[in-house]
Design a protein around this motif. Sequence first.
Motif, short mmCIF file in Angstrom:
data_model
loop_
_atom_site.label_atom_id
_atom_site.label_comp_id
_atom_site.label_asym_id
_atom_site.label_seq_id
_atom_site.Cartn_x
_atom_site.Cartn_y
_atom_site.Cartn_z
N GLU A 172 -30.09 1.29 -32.79
CA GLU A 172 -30.25 2.75 -32.95
C GLU A 172 -31.65 2.74 -33.89
N LYS A 211 -34.34 2.20 -31.20
CA LYS A 211 -34.47 3.49 -30.39
C LYS A 211 -35.51 4.56 -30.97
N ARG A 212 -35.28 4.43 -32.15
CA ARG A 212 -36.27 5.36 -33.04
C ARG A 212 -37.53 5.06 -33.52
N ARG A 222 -41.47 13.49 -22.79
CA ARG A 222 -41.04 12.42 -22.10
C ARG A 222 -42.14 11.81 -21.29
N GLY A 224 -39.47 2.51 -28.90
CA GLY A 224 -38.40 3.13 -28.95
C GLY A 224 -38.13 3.84 -27.60
N LYS A 225 -39.11 4.24 -26.78
CA LYS A 225 -39.15 4.97 -25.51
C LYS A 225 -38.30 3.60 -24.37
N TRP A 276 -36.56 0.93 -25.48
CA TRP A 276 -35.11 0.84 -25.69
C TRP A 276 -34.29 1.69 -25.43
N LYS A 277 -34.39 3.10 -25.47
CA LYS A 277 -33.75 4.01 -25.02
C LYS A 277 -33.43 3.95 -23.40
N ASP A 317 -30.92 1.41 -22.57
CA ASP A 317 -29.72 1.59 -22.94
C ASP A 317 -29.08 2.76 -21.85
N ASP A 318 -30.16 3.26 -21.04
CA ASP A 318 -29.45 4.19 -20.15
C ASP A 318 -28.63 3.70 -18.99
#
Length: 785
Positions: free
Chosen positions: A227, A230-231, A263, A271-272, A274-275, A278-279
Amino acid sequence: MKYYFNASSEYCNKSVELYVYNLTSSYTDQRNEAPMVATSVVMFILAALFFNLNLFSRFSDVSAILNPSVRLFLNTSLSLFLPVMSYLFSEAKNDSGAGGQMTELSVRARTILMWMLLVELLRRKVEEILVTAAGAQGYSGNIERATRIAWLGYLVFYNLRSAGKKALYGILWVFAAAKMVQRFVSQELGKRSFAYGKNPQLLSSYMTRMLQDGGAEHESSSNKGSELLKRCNYVVMGEEELQRKAGPDGYDLVSLAEALRKRDSSVVTVGKIWKLADDNKDKLLRKDPRLKRLCLSFALFKLLRRRLEDFPISSEEARSCHDLIFKGLCEEEEGNATEDGTGSGRALFQVLNNEVQFLCEYYHSVQPVVFASPFFFLTNYILFPVIVWALSILTIILCSHGDVSYAFRSFEADNYAVSVGVMKLMGCILPKITTSPPELFTVVDLSVTGLLLLALAYEEVWEFVVFLLSNWFMVSLVCSYTSKPGWRDSPFLSGVIRRILWVRDRLSHPNVCVKQLSLLWCHCRRLSSALLPTKAVPLDAKKALMARLRDVSDDAPLSNGRSALHQQAEELSWACESGSIAEVILTWHLGTEMLAAKHPAPKKQKPAPGAGCSTTNNRNVGMALSRYGAYLVAFHPELLADETDGTKRVYRETKEELRKGMGWLGYYCSGQGARLRKLMEMAAARQNKHEPPATTLGKGARLGKALIDKATGRDEPVWKLVAEVWTEVVAYAAPTGSEQHVKAHREALALGGEFITVLWALTTHTGIARGGPVTATPATPPAFV
């Protein structure tokens, strides 16, 4: 060969003998025999060196840097190449016109000219590609390179007469000139680009603005593990596209917050990535977590590069990095240990090692991997060859004054090696080399030309391979994949990335390795560190170092080993009572070596990766860090906290005392057991006389005896103590001591980096100093938006 010689004997006797006579006439001339023979021999050695350097040095690793010693040797050798070869060319040219007006250059003169062109094309292999804004070499290197190219162009187009020969040599000259222009344009664009040369200035403003904007955001989500990552808005690529305005305190990034929220923004952050990883819909990044860690390495490389170029790292950034690394990356790895098979510490050192490799290649690359991107791939490896081919065809036509049909006929007819073939030519000459010295040196000259051509072809292919498999190109692909939905929806582009990854996995060597030096068995190898054995850093050592650096605080500051002894063996604290880290390293190194000699490792027993408290694993940690510490003292004293001259003095005095105490025969010829007995005798003699050891060798001998006495009956607790002390000592040596220390780490990058540089990068990012952390970790972790 026999077929060529027997079936074409008449052809050989006429055409080839005339060619051989023209080529070797200079050898039969007593006036020029010695310099001509010497030139052929030296050129053969140089060509073989280039060929071996290109071929065999690449089997072990995919790298874009060259050993600085090799680079210095080749640069020095090649600095005299053009003047000497120009003189020999002039002599061969004068011999061509000795009988009257010269109609064409002799074969010997053309051979020398061919060597000059090929060596000029290979010379760029040993020249670094500098893209820093300062431009360490300025324009002097480019001017010198342009002068050489202009001189070679004069020799080609002014001295050659026939259209075919002028076209052949003109093509090589066009290729060399195009490479020079390409290199110059790339360097100049890189120096002026905010993605390369001017990146430190822009990134300093970016980090300041990012941390200011992030500090006001409320803490609504978890601040640990993935988390936190991701930030994280540490930029990976695309910051050069931001709107900016120069000001007195740097650049004002007026649209930063808006660009980070979009986006489809070209600004790609940690963060982008890592997000996206996680998708559940994305299979590429989710399947291979090394890709997102590689992008994190690139982001950290950009931050650390500012420190090497005199841009300070703020205390807020240090706190931010401390949380990102220790509370984000490390805790995420611990949470996913059973999922992807990685152990604690492996991901962290993978990220840091890749970061140091980025630094090595940025400052010392001899290939253009720094510019690796899909756009550069298109221009450099697709468009550029097309332009060179067009210029080559134009050269052929111009050399025949516009007669196209005659141009291509003369290209083959005027060049004997092209029309006949090198193999047929060699088949005609080889049978005579045992009886005719001219034919022998003809073969040498042809071999030199062949080796240079092969080395050039190999270098061009290898440059392409290194580019495709480089970390730079992979980061660029991942960033394009993250920022462009079309890439993620394309099975073809995803498949290309997967296939590059497949090849990289089979050629990469992810282990962080360290050199090993022991004062008890390695005395005669002081002249070259290349002769020392190499060992991968044990996983337990990575875990221990990560845990120790993570726990640094005002209550638990780094020490030179005393803190580990206070907890378990206070009676040995005297071994760390020194203001010199070099003296502490050598004292504990001698003690560790004596303990290892007295209690050798069980045969055929491998360490268990999961059993961090086992005797074998503690022994591996202690031995690996001990011998690496001795290596640093002996070969890289500038990387330690002490002044370099003081470290050299401690090492020199220890070696001299060791040699004196054991005698010449015992020092160089005795076995490890004999050295151990001698050191035990030295320690016992001082103990009987109640004399405190006054030298490093005396302290080491006393410590070794004390460790051996403690290990009597059960050595597991002793090896645990030794491993913890060495973990503390190596961690203590990592933080920056002075600006000279920073400069030494930068210079060490030319050799590919050291493990201590990896630890230095970690302590620099997180603000860890020897007396404790530079900045106290705040109670509430800072936001990364």
